[in-house]
Design a protein around this motif. Sequence first.
Motif, PDB file in Angstrom:
ATOM      1  N   ARG A 139      -0.376  66.410  20.857  1.00 12.92           N
ATOM      2  CA  ARG A 139      -1.561  65.552  20.680  1.00 12.92           C
ATOM      3  C   ARG A 139      -1.505  64.304  21.557  1.00 12.92           C
ATOM      4  NH1 ARG A 139      -0.392  66.452  15.099  1.00 12.92           N
ATOM      5  NH2 ARG A 139       0.343  64.301  14.956  1.00 12.92           N
ATOM      6  N   GLU A 140      -0.308  63.765  21.778  1.00 13.10           N
ATOM      7  CA  GLU A 140      -0.180  62.447  22.395  1.00 13.10           C
ATOM      8  C   GLU A 140       0.218  62.452  23.875  1.00 13.10           C
ATOM      9  OE1 GLU A 140      -1.078  59.725  20.785  1.00 13.10           O
ATOM     10  OE2 GLU A 140      -1.445  60.832  18.928  1.00 13.10           O
ATOM     11  N   LEU A 141       0.881  63.493  24.343  1.00 19.18           N
ATOM     12  CA  LEU A 141       1.384  63.503  25.713  1.00 19.18           C
ATOM     13  C   LEU A 141       0.654  64.534  26.560  1.00 19.18           C
ATOM     14  CD1 LEU A 141       5.248  63.424  25.074  1.00 19.18           C
ATOM     15  CD2 LEU A 141       3.680  61.490  25.353  1.00 19.18           C
ATOM     16  N   ASP A 142       0.473  64.195  27.815  1.00 21.13           N
ATOM     17  CA  ASP A 142      -0.097  65.157  28.755  1.00 21.13           C
ATOM     18  C   ASP A 142       0.880  66.304  28.976  1.00 21.13           C
ATOM     19  OD1 ASP A 142      -2.317  63.529  29.091  1.00 21.13           O
ATOM     20  OD2 ASP A 142      -1.567  62.595  30.925  1.00 21.13           O
ATOM     21  N   ALA A 143       0.360  67.417  29.432  1.00 20.37           N
ATOM     22  CA  ALA A 143       1.198  68.540  29.824  1.00 20.37           C
ATOM     23  C   ALA A 143       1.539  68.364  31.298  1.00 20.37           C
ATOM     24  CB  ALA A 143       0.473  69.857  29.584  1.00 20.37           C
ATOM     25  N   PRO A 144       2.631  68.866  31.787  1.00 18.85           N
ATOM     26  CA  PRO A 144       3.647  69.623  31.061  1.00 18.85           C
ATOM     27  C   PRO A 144       4.593  68.705  30.296  1.00 18.85           C
ATOM     28  CG  PRO A 144       4.276  69.453  33.355  1.00 18.85           C
ATOM     29  CD  PRO A 144       2.929  68.781  33.226  1.00 18.85           C
ATOM     30  N   ASP A 180       7.708  57.418  31.922  1.00 16.15           N
ATOM     31  CA  ASP A 180       8.240  58.494  31.096  1.00 16.15           C
ATOM     32  C   ASP A 180       7.789  58.234  29.669  1.00 16.15           C
ATOM     33  OD1 ASP A 180       9.677  60.762  30.415  1.00 16.15           O
ATOM     34  OD2 ASP A 180      11.609  59.736  30.322  1.00 16.15           O
ATOM     35  N   ALA A 181       6.948  59.113  29.151  1.00 18.22           N
ATOM     36  CA  ALA A 181       6.490  59.011  27.766  1.00 18.22           C
ATOM     37  C   ALA A 181       7.353  59.940  26.930  1.00 18.22           C
ATOM     38  CB  ALA A 181       5.024  59.404  27.661  1.00 18.22           C
ATOM     39  N   VAL A 182       7.988  59.396  25.885  1.00 23.37           N
ATOM     40  CA  VAL A 182       8.951  60.136  25.087  1.00 23.37           C
ATOM     41  C   VAL A 182       8.596  60.026  23.610  1.00 23.37           C
ATOM     42  CG1 VAL A 182      11.391  60.339  24.444  1.00 23.37           C
ATOM     43  CG2 VAL A 182      10.772  59.599  26.759  1.00 23.37           C
ATOM     44  N   ILE A 183       8.615  61.150  22.920  1.00 20.82           N
ATOM     45  CA  ILE A 183       8.516  61.164  21.466  1.00 20.82           C
ATOM     46  C   ILE A 183       9.800  61.809  20.971  1.00 20.82           C
ATOM     47  CG2 ILE A 183       7.268  62.074  19.469  1.00 20.82           C
ATOM     48  CD1 ILE A 183       4.719  61.815  21.146  1.00 20.82           C
ATOM     49  N   HIS A 184      10.498  61.110  20.065  1.00 16.15           N
ATOM     50  CA  HIS A 184      11.796  61.634  19.642  1.00 16.15           C
ATOM     51  C   HIS A 184      12.069  61.352  18.169  1.00 16.15           C
ATOM     52  CE1 HIS A 184      14.050  57.743  19.696  1.00 16.15           C
ATOM     53  NE2 HIS A 184      13.096  57.429  20.535  1.00 16.15           N
ATOM     54  N   TYR A 185      13.000  62.135  17.661  1.00 18.75           N
ATOM     55  CA  TYR A 185      13.487  62.010  16.288  1.00 18.75           C
ATOM     56  C   TYR A 185      14.999  62.119  16.339  1.00 18.75           C
ATOM     57  CZ  TYR A 185      14.582  63.288  11.450  1.00 18.75           C
ATOM     58  OH  TYR A 185      15.112  63.332  10.178  1.00 18.75           O
ATOM     59  N   HIS A 186      15.684  61.196  15.677  1.00 20.77           N
ATOM     60  CA  HIS A 186      17.133  61.305  15.512  1.00 20.77           C
ATOM     61  C   HIS A 186      17.410  61.284  14.024  1.00 20.77           C
ATOM     62  CE1 HIS A 186      21.401  60.661  15.673  1.00 20.77           C
ATOM     63  NE2 HIS A 186      21.392  60.827  16.985  1.00 20.77           N
ATOM     64  N   ARG A 199      18.144  58.044  12.006  1.00 18.19           N
ATOM     65  CA  ARG A 199      17.054  57.087  11.768  1.00 18.19           C
ATOM     66  C   ARG A 199      15.938  57.664  10.907  1.00 18.19           C
ATOM     67  NH1 ARG A 199      18.165  56.293  17.164  1.00 18.19           N
ATOM     68  NH2 ARG A 199      16.405  57.580  17.749  1.00 18.19           N
ATOM     69  N   GLU A 200      15.776  58.990  10.956  1.00 18.83           N
ATOM     70  CA  GLU A 200      14.761  59.712  10.180  1.00 18.83           C
ATOM     71  C   GLU A 200      13.338  59.240  10.470  1.00 18.83           C
ATOM     72  OE1 GLU A 200      16.104  59.400   6.072  1.00 18.83           O
ATOM     73  OE2 GLU A 200      17.341  61.182   6.352  1.00 18.83           O
ATOM     74  N   THR A 201      13.107  58.753  11.686  1.00 15.32           N
ATOM     75  CA  THR A 201      11.791  58.276  12.089  1.00 15.32           C
ATOM     76  C   THR A 201      11.386  58.959  13.387  1.00 15.32           C
ATOM     77  OG1 THR A 201      12.224  56.108  11.106  1.00 15.32           O
ATOM     78  CG2 THR A 201      10.464  56.216  12.718  1.00 15.32           C
ATOM     79  N   ILE A 202      10.139  59.394  13.457  1.00 15.68           N
ATOM     80  CA  ILE A 202       9.590  59.908  14.706  1.00 15.68           C
ATOM     81  C   ILE A 202       9.069  58.698  15.474  1.00 15.68           C
ATOM     82  CG2 ILE A 202       7.882  61.382  15.814  1.00 15.68           C
ATOM     83  CD1 ILE A 202       7.900  63.084  13.255  1.00 15.68           C
ATOM     84  N   ARG A 203       9.601  58.514  16.661  1.00 14.83           N
ATOM     85  CA  ARG A 203       9.293  57.319  17.437  1.00 14.83           C
ATOM     86  C   ARG A 203       8.814  57.725  18.826  1.00 14.83           C
ATOM     87  NH1 ARG A 203      13.623  53.432  16.309  1.00 14.83           N
ATOM     88  NH2 ARG A 203      12.225  52.997  14.600  1.00 14.83           N
ATOM     89  N   GLY A 204       7.892  56.974  19.348  1.00 12.86           N
ATOM     90  CA  GLY A 204       7.416  57.169  20.713  1.00 12.86           C
ATOM     91  C   GLY A 204       7.725  55.939  21.546  1.00 12.86           C
ATOM     92  N   VAL A 205       8.095  56.167  22.800  1.00 11.44           N
ATOM     93  CA  VAL A 205       8.394  55.068  23.709  1.00 11.44           C
ATOM     94  C   VAL A 205       7.811  55.414  25.073  1.00 11.44           C
ATOM     95  CG1 VAL A 205      10.193  53.632  24.758  1.00 11.44           C
ATOM     96  CG2 VAL A 205      10.578  54.637  22.504  1.00 11.44           C
TER      97      VAL A 205
END
Length: 121
Positions: free
Chosen positions: A37-42, A74-80, A83-89
């Motif tokens: 939903r949030e990042l362009d492809a690829p 660089d658009a990044v969405i990650h979960y660790h 932290r148990e949080t989905i974060r975007g940077v």
Amino acid sequence: MSQQHLSPEQQPSSQRQIPSIEAIGPVVDEVIDIARRELDAPRSVEIEMWEDREFEVRVNHWYPAGSENRYGYDAVIHYHSDRETIRGVLFKEDTEADEREALLKMDWGHISDPVPEKNGE
């Protein structure tokens, strides 16, 4: 006699386990759904799992520097799992000086770590 609990690093290698893909699958799916939903492809997806049962899911899209511009994004969405949080940077990267700066950070919610505790199994 009391039972001693060892840290993951102290456990014999035969008792250490990386998380199963089945256990973390719902978290992976959620992170990928948000990235779609949030990042362009690829987009690229990286999953790292460690013997202490922590894991990280990263989905990113690289916006390359142009011929007239040395900066890429660089658009990044990650979960660790710790932290148990989905974060975007959103990172700005200087492709000539090899420097990286976080421009924007967003949280997309909380997911409890789905991997069972080591001592309970």
